[in-house]
Design a protein around this motif. Structure first.
Motif, PDB file in Angstrom:
ATOM      1  N   ASP A 110       0.841  -1.188   0.000  1.00 57.72           N
ATOM      2  CA  ASP A 110       0.000   0.000   0.000  1.00 57.72           C
ATOM      3  C   ASP A 110       0.879   1.242   0.000  1.00 57.72           C
ATOM      4  N   ASP A 111       0.923   1.930  -1.156  1.00 59.57           N
ATOM      5  CA  ASP A 111       1.768   3.117  -1.280  1.00 59.57           C
ATOM      6  C   ASP A 111       1.282   4.265  -0.399  1.00 59.57           C
ATOM      7  N   SER A 112       0.041   4.187   0.069  1.00 66.25           N
ATOM      8  CA  SER A 112      -0.492   5.301   0.841  1.00 66.25           C
ATOM      9  C   SER A 112      -0.084   5.244   2.319  1.00 66.25           C
ATOM     10  N   LEU A 113       0.684   4.216   2.703  1.00 74.81           N
ATOM     11  CA  LEU A 113       1.139   4.162   4.096  1.00 74.81           C
ATOM     12  C   LEU A 113       2.084   5.332   4.354  1.00 74.81           C
ATOM     13  N   ASN A 114       1.870   5.998   5.466  1.00 73.23           N
ATOM     14  CA  ASN A 114       2.803   7.080   5.766  1.00 73.23           C
ATOM     15  C   ASN A 114       4.077   6.500   6.379  1.00 73.23           C
ATOM     16  N   ALA A 115       5.062   7.329   6.590  1.00 68.30           N
ATOM     17  CA  ALA A 115       6.368   6.853   7.051  1.00 68.30           C
ATOM     18  C   ALA A 115       6.265   6.101   8.373  1.00 68.30           C
ATOM     19  N   GLU A 116       5.481   6.633   9.304  1.00 69.14           N
ATOM     20  CA  GLU A 116       5.348   5.989  10.614  1.00 69.14           C
ATOM     21  C   GLU A 116       4.749   4.593  10.476  1.00 69.14           C
ATOM     22  N   LYS A 117       3.669   4.485   9.680  1.00 71.99           N
ATOM     23  CA  LYS A 117       3.036   3.176   9.489  1.00 71.99           C
ATOM     24  C   LYS A 117       3.980   2.203   8.802  1.00 71.99           C
ATOM     25  N   SER A 118       4.777   2.694   7.867  1.00 70.75           N
ATOM     26  CA  SER A 118       5.737   1.832   7.177  1.00 70.75           C
ATOM     27  C   SER A 118       6.760   1.273   8.160  1.00 70.75           C
ATOM     28  N   ILE A 119       7.231   2.126   9.047  1.00 72.04           N
ATOM     29  CA  ILE A 119       8.208   1.691  10.042  1.00 72.04           C
ATOM     30  C   ILE A 119       7.583   0.657  10.975  1.00 72.04           C
ATOM     31  N   ILE A 120       6.351   0.911  11.415  1.00 70.01           N
ATOM     32  CA  ILE A 120       5.656  -0.030  12.298  1.00 70.01           C
ATOM     33  C   ILE A 120       5.445  -1.359  11.580  1.00 70.01           C
ATOM     34  N   LYS A 121       4.993  -1.299  10.330  1.00 70.77           N
ATOM     35  CA  LYS A 121       4.747  -2.505   9.545  1.00 70.77           C
ATOM     36  C   LYS A 121       6.027  -3.326   9.416  1.00 70.77           C
ATOM     37  N   GLU A 122       7.132  -2.649   9.107  1.00 73.44           N
ATOM     38  CA  GLU A 122       8.419  -3.335   8.965  1.00 73.44           C
ATOM     39  C   GLU A 122       8.839  -3.975  10.289  1.00 73.44           C
ATOM     40  N   GLN A 123       8.613  -3.261  11.392  1.00 78.02           N
ATOM     41  CA  GLN A 123       8.971  -3.793  12.711  1.00 78.02           C
ATOM     42  C   GLN A 123       8.153  -5.037  13.037  1.00 78.02           C
ATOM     43  N   VAL A 124       6.841  -4.996  12.725  1.00 81.59           N
ATOM     44  CA  VAL A 124       5.976  -6.159  12.977  1.00 81.59           C
ATOM     45  C   VAL A 124       6.455  -7.352  12.144  1.00 81.59           C
ATOM     46  N   GLU A 125       6.787  -7.102  10.865  1.00 82.37           N
ATOM     47  CA  GLU A 125       7.289  -8.184  10.010  1.00 82.37           C
ATOM     48  C   GLU A 125       8.547  -8.807  10.603  1.00 82.37           C
ATOM     49  N   ASN A 126       9.457  -7.948  11.061  1.00 83.69           N
ATOM     50  CA  ASN A 126      10.702  -8.440  11.656  1.00 83.69           C
ATOM     51  C   ASN A 126      10.435  -9.225  12.929  1.00 83.69           C
ATOM     52  N   ASP A 127       9.514  -8.718  13.771  1.00 89.67           N
ATOM     53  CA  ASP A 127       9.169  -9.425  15.007  1.00 89.67           C
ATOM     54  C   ASP A 127       8.581 -10.803  14.705  1.00 89.67           C
ATOM     55  N   VAL A 128       7.658 -10.849  13.742  1.00 89.88           N
ATOM     56  CA  VAL A 128       7.030 -12.137  13.391  1.00 89.88           C
ATOM     57  C   VAL A 128       8.094 -13.103  12.871  1.00 89.88           C
ATOM     58  N   ARG A 129       8.995 -12.603  12.021  1.00 88.92           N
ATOM     59  CA  ARG A 129      10.068 -13.443  11.470  1.00 88.92           C
ATOM     60  C   ARG A 129      10.926 -14.024  12.593  1.00 88.92           C
TER      61      ARG A 129
END
Length: 194
Positions: free
Chosen positions: A113-132
């Motif tokens: 989703d290109d409409s994610l703002n920077a903060e949401k992108s960082i949170i999303k990436e962190q969640v992905e890393n945590d799940v991994r």
């Protein structure tokens, strides 16, 4: 081209109030992204076109029923619908989807989703890393079943055939994988939120 400025949420609201052209604007706006996603999974133009049309039929029915409540998240919602219809297509045809999980898997690979703002992108990436990291902490046999079931959408019969264990063993490993993930999450006080 005034419609480019109107937000998806406003267009959805206008369509729900009876303005049919609002839906057309939404479809035109997102057709390329949704169709490309579907085609990248099925590699067949006719099938992709059918799934695309089914996606928007489902969108229309949901909006007309008044069941839509994804305020401001129209495209991710539509992409989720198309993803589910792709999975249904493969299940009906006893084929595996062409999800490219080469290398690192991603729980959020379905949507970009290109409409994610920077903060949401960082949170999303962190969640992905945590799940991994959480999945990596599982015993190998549990991790294998979890990855096959969740990320490759394999049935327990397919997992059983692939791993050479009984269906009950595969089910047990999945159950323990989920129990252990919960324990790991609790132990480390991890909050998975997006």
């Amino acid at each position: 081209m005034q419609y480019d400025i109107i937000s998806d949420a406003t267009l959805v609201s206008s369509y729900i109030k009876g303005e049919e052209s609002a839906l057309e604007t939404l479809i035109v706006r997102h057709k390329q992204k949704v169709y490309s996603f579907i085609y990248s999974k099925v590699y067949d133009r006719d099938v992709a076109e059918d799934i695309f049309q089914d996606t928007f039929i489902k969108v229309i029915r949901t909006l007309k029923r008044g069941s839509y409540n994804e305020e401001g998240k129209f495209l991710p919602w539509v992409m989720r619908i198309s993803h589910n219809l792709v999975i249904d297509y493969f299940r009906k045809n006893n084929r595996m989807p062409k999800f490219d999980n080469a290398g690192e898997f991603s729980i959020f690979s379905v949507l970009s989703d290109d409409s994610l703002n920077a903060e949401k992108s960082i949170i999303k990436e962190q969640v992905e890393n945590d799940v991994r990291r959480l999945v990596d902490e599982l015993p190998e046999d549990q991790k294998e079943v979890l990855l096959m079931r969740i990320y490759n959408d394999m049935s327990f019969k397919e997992i059983s055939d692939r791993t050479g264990v009984s269906i009950n063993t595969a089910l047990g490993r999945m159950r323990y994988a989920l129990i252990n993930l919960r324990k790991i999450i609790d132990k480390h006080n991890i909050v998975l939120t997006n």
